[in-house]
Write a protein that holds these residues in place. Structure first.
Motif, PDB file in Angstrom:
ATOM      1  N   UNK A 129      27.883  53.117  45.241  1.00 24.56           N
ATOM      2  CA  UNK A 129      27.133  52.366  46.254  1.00 24.56           C
ATOM      3  C   UNK A 129      26.813  50.956  45.753  1.00 24.56           C
ATOM      4  N   UNK A 130      27.798  50.354  45.101  1.00 22.47           N
ATOM      5  CA  UNK A 130      27.676  48.983  44.640  1.00 22.47           C
ATOM      6  C   UNK A 130      26.997  48.786  43.307  1.00 22.47           C
ATOM      7  N   UNK A 131      26.467  49.855  42.706  1.00 31.45           N
ATOM      8  CA  UNK A 131      25.756  49.734  41.435  1.00 31.45           C
ATOM      9  C   UNK A 131      26.668  50.138  40.278  1.00 31.45           C
ATOM     10  N   UNK A 132      26.867  49.252  39.297  1.00 35.15           N
ATOM     11  CA  UNK A 132      27.765  49.566  38.181  1.00 35.15           C
ATOM     12  C   UNK A 132      27.216  50.670  37.290  1.00 35.15           C
ATOM     13  N   UNK A 133      28.078  51.639  36.964  1.00 34.47           N
ATOM     14  CA  UNK A 133      27.684  52.733  36.073  1.00 34.47           C
ATOM     15  C   UNK A 133      28.849  53.048  35.132  1.00 34.47           C
ATOM     16  N   UNK A 144      31.740  37.462  34.837  1.00 34.84           N
ATOM     17  CA  UNK A 144      32.908  36.973  35.549  1.00 34.84           C
ATOM     18  C   UNK A 144      34.173  37.764  35.286  1.00 34.84           C
ATOM     19  N   UNK A 145      34.166  38.555  34.203  1.00 31.06           N
ATOM     20  CA  UNK A 145      35.335  39.372  33.881  1.00 31.06           C
ATOM     21  C   UNK A 145      35.331  40.710  34.611  1.00 31.06           C
ATOM     22  N   UNK A 146      34.161  41.100  35.103  1.00 35.11           N
ATOM     23  CA  UNK A 146      33.986  42.469  35.607  1.00 35.11           C
ATOM     24  C   UNK A 146      34.508  42.626  37.032  1.00 35.11           C
ATOM     25  N   UNK A 147      35.371  43.609  37.204  1.00 32.34           N
ATOM     26  CA  UNK A 147      35.805  44.042  38.533  1.00 32.34           C
ATOM     27  C   UNK A 147      35.111  45.356  38.845  1.00 32.34           C
ATOM     28  N   UNK A 148      34.272  45.383  39.869  1.00 31.75           N
ATOM     29  CA  UNK A 148      33.616  46.625  40.283  1.00 31.75           C
ATOM     30  C   UNK A 148      34.572  47.434  41.140  1.00 31.75           C
ATOM     31  N   UNK A 164      32.579  58.000  46.397  1.00 30.27           N
ATOM     32  CA  UNK A 164      33.192  59.151  47.055  1.00 30.27           C
ATOM     33  C   UNK A 164      33.923  60.068  46.081  1.00 30.27           C
ATOM     34  N   UNK A 165      33.925  59.723  44.780  1.00 26.51           N
ATOM     35  CA  UNK A 165      34.676  60.508  43.797  1.00 26.51           C
ATOM     36  C   UNK A 165      33.790  61.393  42.935  1.00 26.51           C
ATOM     37  N   UNK A 166      32.493  61.177  42.960  1.00 24.04           N
ATOM     38  CA  UNK A 166      31.583  61.926  42.109  1.00 24.04           C
ATOM     39  C   UNK A 166      30.279  61.180  41.946  1.00 24.04           C
ATOM     40  N   UNK A 167      29.485  61.607  40.963  1.00 25.69           N
ATOM     41  CA  UNK A 167      28.182  60.988  40.720  1.00 25.69           C
ATOM     42  C   UNK A 167      27.948  60.817  39.231  1.00 25.69           C
ATOM     43  N   UNK A 168      27.300  59.707  38.832  1.00 24.61           N
ATOM     44  CA  UNK A 168      27.082  59.437  37.408  1.00 24.61           C
ATOM     45  C   UNK A 168      25.738  59.943  36.889  1.00 24.61           C
ATOM     46  N   UNK A 169      25.300  61.109  37.367  1.00 25.80           N
ATOM     47  CA  UNK A 169      24.008  61.655  36.938  1.00 25.80           C
ATOM     48  C   UNK A 169      24.026  61.940  35.437  1.00 25.80           C
ATOM     49  N   UNK A 170      23.002  61.469  34.724  1.00 23.35           N
ATOM     50  CA  UNK A 170      22.873  61.730  33.287  1.00 23.35           C
ATOM     51  C   UNK A 170      22.160  63.053  33.043  1.00 23.35           C
TER      52      UNK A 170
END
Length: 207
Positions: free
Chosen positions: A138-142, A174-178, A183-189
């Protein structure tokens, strides 16, 4: 050039009460699940960085990080160096093809709901020209994160404490491509027993 996978699985899991790499989740240890994530997404070779406990996973090479208590940064450095990113390559023999690796996807063992499709998308973004690709939800880098070999020396210089690649990413936005992966999963710690119980419940609810 190939894209390798590095699974950071060295922590002692102090808040969880046990090393995360050996925690059972959905019929696999978190280390096994992380290797399957990277390999299933197309990363090859796959390295597991161990530390607090010995870790051995089929179809992956283990690199021990003796400095694991200092945090994630030293584990990331151990993984990159094992691929020839600077200094010696402990734990790897000459037949691993490390010199042919042009980028690495870095994943964390304590995020078992991340999907292999996220790795495929990062590798595809790299093939399309991205030198740094970060999975976004949802637009947040993880996580996971792909970093091309050309940037490894800079990453190594900044990988200290428990921050991993974050200082490098923040210093070079400037190097980062998000790459959107919601829709592929979740980055829950998984940091605590409550986290583990919640993630297990979420997983069983989808099965």
């Amino acid at each position: 050039m190939t894209v390798a996978g590095i699974l950071l699985a060295a922590g002692g899991g102090s808040r969880l009460g046990q090393p995360k790499a050996l925690v059972e989740f959905d019929g696999q240890t978190l280390a096994e699940r992380g290797v399957a994530l990277l390999a299933g997404g197309g990363a090859d070779p796959v390295l597991v960085v161990s530390g607090a406990v010995p870790v051995s996973v089929a179809n992956a090479r283990t690199v021990h990080n003796p400095d694991w208590p200092t945090g994630m940064g030293s584990s990331l450095a151990a993984g990159l160096r094992a691929l020839g990113g600077g200094g010696a390559a402990p734990g790897l023999s000459a037949d691993t093809g490390a010199a042919s690796v042009g980028a690495a996807v870095i994943a964390l063992a304590d995020q078992p709901l991340v999907g292999a499709e996220s790795v495929r998308r990062l590798i595809a973004a790299h093939r399309d020209g991205a030198s740094v690709a970060v999975a976004a939800y949802d637009g947040k880098p993880r996580n996971p994160v792909l970093i091309a070999r050309e940037h490894w020396p800079a990453v190594l210089e900044m990988a200290t404490g428990d921050t991993g690649a974050r200082p490098f990413l923040r210093a070079h936005p400037g190097l980062v491509t998000l790459v959107e992966c919601a829709d592929t999963g979740r980055p829950d710690d998984i940091d605590t027993e409550a986290d583990l119980a919640r993630v297990r419940k979420d997983r069983s609810g989808k099965s």
